[in-house]
Design an enzyme around this catalytic site. Structure first.
Site, short mmCIF file in Angstrom:
data_model
loop_
_atom_site.label_atom_id
_atom_site.label_comp_id
_atom_site.label_asym_id
_atom_site.label_seq_id
_atom_site.Cartn_x
_atom_site.Cartn_y
_atom_site.Cartn_z
N PHE A 119 -16.48 50.78 -18.06
CA PHE A 119 -17.50 49.77 -18.02
C PHE A 119 -19.02 50.53 -17.80
CE2 PHE A 119 -17.99 45.16 -17.32
CZ PHE A 119 -16.99 44.75 -18.38
N GLN A 240 -30.98 40.12 -13.78
CA GLN A 240 -30.40 41.17 -14.81
C GLN A 240 -30.36 40.31 -15.90
OE1 GLN A 240 -25.97 42.10 -14.82
NE2 GLN A 240 -26.79 44.04 -14.28
N HIS A 242 -28.68 40.87 -19.54
CA HIS A 242 -27.65 41.37 -20.01
C HIS A 242 -27.80 41.89 -21.51
CE1 HIS A 242 -23.34 42.44 -21.45
NE2 HIS A 242 -22.88 42.18 -20.38
N LEU A 252 -22.59 35.42 -24.19
CA LEU A 252 -22.44 36.97 -23.81
C LEU A 252 -21.39 37.61 -24.83
CD1 LEU A 252 -22.80 38.73 -21.67
CD2 LEU A 252 -20.76 38.00 -20.62
N GLU A 255 -19.67 43.50 -21.88
CA GLU A 255 -19.92 45.21 -21.91
C GLU A 255 -18.41 45.87 -22.27
OE1 GLU A 255 -22.67 46.33 -18.77
OE2 GLU A 255 -21.03 47.70 -18.19
N ARG A 286 -27.01 48.32 -17.30
CA ARG A 286 -27.47 47.41 -17.95
C ARG A 286 -29.01 47.42 -18.31
NH1 ARG A 286 -23.18 42.74 -16.18
NH2 ARG A 286 -21.55 43.48 -17.22
N HIS A 353 -28.80 36.86 -17.10
CA HIS A 353 -27.43 36.74 -17.02
C HIS A 353 -27.01 36.71 -15.24
CE1 HIS A 353 -23.24 37.88 -17.64
NE2 HIS A 353 -23.52 39.12 -16.99
N ARG A 398 -27.38 45.35 -10.81
CA ARG A 398 -25.65 45.24 -10.61
C ARG A 398 -25.10 45.94 -11.94
NH1 ARG A 398 -21.13 41.75 -12.56
NH2 ARG A 398 -22.70 40.35 -13.92
#
Ligand SMILES: Cc1cc2nc3c(=O)[nH]c(=O)nc-3n(C[C@H](O)[C@H](O)[C@H](O)COP(=O)(O)OP(=O)(O)OC[C@H]3O[C@@H](n4cnc5c(N)ncnc54)[C@H](O)[C@@H]3O)c2cc1C
Length: 586
Positions: A119, A240, A242, A252, A255, A286, A353, A398
């Site tokens: 990730f 955040q 995304h 979504l 990732e 991100r 997100h 994050r």
């Protein structure tokens, strides 16, 4: 009106992964625990988590919790508290093995160990080679976790109030939190739930923005309840976006797709992330990938007839891997973008997100405020965990896979602290009616009849303003206008009326209460963003493009009256040496 009253040792508001992990710990310790949720528990947003949960198990790449800690601190752009981050990364393997034993069907390697995928922002050896740290159950990890936790809670005899909407916390004159007022959605009847401790686990506020990955229910109710009870909200400017939502829809695309080898291309077919993050490329953090996509589109290299998105290409990783590891993504792409990723790339654009900010807590889950006896004084009887809380382990940005970890680690930690608290506070405190009045007034306000503005229209207008004025890139004037607009919308909401009182199941009233909460949080978000004159993590100011550690290495605290205050970042870990501040490059 006589109000139904129920009494419990511990009340948990929210039945997502955070709430259910805490409830399980408490029920197994023989506490009398109630969980209130506005939707059936397994419909909480945790169910939608795709990619997985981080833990340094070292099943796929060399790894340990200290590498994980470094990556999380760097990912947070040094705004995360290093003590809480150490606590979380050390606890990670344990909570993942617990899940395994609770019955979560993790994907497996051939050797039988839990499968882990790469990730964003994960490295070996403090910034070296890419690591693979995210434990996955195909691309339906949250679904697997939430169902396992729910079943374990049923087994442990946790008491559930399904489809009850929490309105406000009850607080006494000495500042103790004594439970909450809620509304049974089906009947519209209020209910008072008294408890020696109350844990807020109501999740994030993605519905602040027009295009988002979040469920309709993610309206930040718990954060707004805390704000009304005198608790400031921390770091709300950090939201955040995304990088890979399906363009125009916001749905979504995990990732994990890039972790499995997918990458982004612009209209020229160029793999543009190589220019923005030469080492990590598509697996940079991100905030960096989202800004890169926005810049590609702004500079005219977007794809499609309106040049308004980029492509996420994964056909080269092969039908087998896609079917085995990313079946849900394939379904979403076919349904919402009308493309089969085995053959064609998916059109994507950044989408709102995750709420990095929230209710300030320490690593024991206690809600802390600066005004009482010290700078971080616990509010007696009040806890928060999960996306609604700000511990802060995510700081300004994050890392993917760290939120499922956060909800599990701190849901569990809060419950453990509550168990101790209950041993010291054996009796319910006397409750007077003052605390109840505020919640009842909020309810009565939405029973007023007559002409007025429409709640759904105000909601749509508000979310558009948030997107236009407080999105991926921010700037002084635009933010100032945004703040005026959201404040004016909040004012107009006072004059709104529910047009159709007969609408079934009180949903119109619930939507109005949710919009009040959303707007309060929206104002906190824009005001905090306007004040922070630097760029850090997800907060990117075009007029202040650099991180400014001299003036801004601090957490913001927004109070209900509009006041902003700040508190230092905890740079000292629990047992190891601090990670010094560095420029953040991937
Ligand atoms: C599409 C998507 C994919 C994601 N994928 C990942 C991933 O792969 N890895 C990762 O680490 N993170 C991921 N995340 C983030 C992560 O899933 C969430 O941050 C996390 O699950 C939040 O859990 P929670 O327990 O805090 O809240 P939630 O799961 O959101 O639950 C909130 C609960 O509060 C209840 N509630 C709220 N308001 C009220 C009220 N007023 N009264 C009563 N009940 C109320 C709701 O009913 C619900 O039960 C993803 C998020 C999204 C949106």
């Amino acid at each position: 009106m006589t109000i139904t009253r129920r009494k419990f040792d511990a009340l948990i508001i929210g039945a997502g992964g955070g709430g259910l992990r805490a409830a399980l710990q408490l029920a197994r310790a023989d506490a009398k625990v109630a969980v209130v949720s506005k939707v059936f528990p397994t419909r909480s947003h945790t169910v939608a988590a795709q990619g997985g949960v981080n833990a340094a198990l070292a099943n796929v790449s060399p790894d340990n919790w200290h590498f994980h800690m470094f990556d999380t601190i760097k990912g947070s752009d040094y705004l995360g508290d290093q003590d809480a981050i150490e606590y979380m990364c050390r606890a990670a393997p344990k909570v993942v093995y617990e899940l395994d034993h609770f019955g979560v069907p993790f994907s497996r390697r051939d050797d039988g160990n839990i499968y882990q995928r790469a990730f964003g922002g994960q490295s070996q050896d403090y910034g070296g080679e890419q690591a693979a740290r995210t434990c996955a159950a195909a691309d339906r990890t949250g679904h697997a976790i939430l169902h396992a936790l729910y079943q374990q809670n049923i087994n442990a005899r946790t008491h559930f109030f399904d489809e009850f909407f929490a309105i406000d916390l009850i607080k006494d004159k000495e500042g103790y939190i004594l439970g909450a007022m809620a509304l049974e959605i089906e009947t519209g009847e209020p209910i008072l739930i008294e408890a020696k401790t109350t844990l807020i686990a109501t999740g994030g506020a993605g519905q602040l923005f027009r295009t988002c990955t979040n469920a309709l229910i993610n309206t930040g109710d718990g954060m707004a309840m805390a704000l009304r009870a005198g608790v400031p909200l921390q770091d709300m400017e950090f939201f955040q976006f995304h990088p890979t939502g399906i363009a125009g829809k916001g749905i979504l695309i995990t990732e994990g797709v890039r972790g499995e080898g997918g990458y982004l291309v612009n209209a020229d077919g160029e793999r543009f992330m190589e220019r923005y993050a030469p080492r990590a490329k598509d697996l940079a953090s991100r905030d960096i990938v989202s800004r890169a996509i926005a810049i590609e589109v702004r500079e005219g290299r977007g794809c499609g007839p309106d040049k308004d998105h980029v492509f996420l290409k994964l056909d080269h990783i092969g039908a087998d891997i896609i079917k085995k590891r990313l079946p849900g993504i394939r379904d979403s792409a076919i349904t919402f973008a009308h493309v089969d990723p085995i053959e064609s790339p998916i059109p994507v654009y950044p989408t709102a997100h995750y709420t990095m900010g929230g209710i300030p807590t320490n690593h024991k889950g206690q809600v802390v405020v600066p005004e009482r006896e010290g700078p971080e004084d616990p509010v007696p009887g009040l806890y928060a965990a999960g996306e609604c809380a700000c511990v802060s382990v995510h700081g300004a940005n994050r890392l993917g896979g760290n939120s499922l970890l956060d909800i599990l680690v701190f849901g569990r930690a809060a419950a453990n602290h509550i168990i101790g608290y209950l041993q010291e506070h054996r009796y319910h405190r006397q409750m007077d009616d003052d605390g109840i009045d505020m919640a009842m007034a909020r309810l009565a306000r939405w029973e007023q009849q007559g002409e007025g503005e429409s709640v759904p229209e105000l909601r749509a207008e508000f979310r558009k303003v948030m997107e236009d004025h407080c999105g991926v890139f921010r700037e002084q004037n635009n933010l100032a206008i945004g703040l005026e607009k959201v404040t004016a919308l909040r004012q107009r909401l006072q004059n709104a009326r529910i047009q159709d009182q007969s609408k079934i199941f009180n949903t119109a009233r619930i939507e109005a209460l949710e919009l009040e909460n959303l707007m309060d949080i929206g104002i906190a978000t824009v005001a905090s963003a306007l004040a922070r004159t630097e760029s850090r993590g997800a907060h990117s100011r075009v007029d202040f493009t650099e991180r400014d550690d001299t003036n801004w290495l601090k957490h913001s605290l927004y109070f209900e009256d509009g006041r902003l205050d700040y508190k230092p970042v905890r740079l000292k870990p629990m047992t190891v040496a601090p990670f010094p501040l560095k420029p953040r490059v991937y």
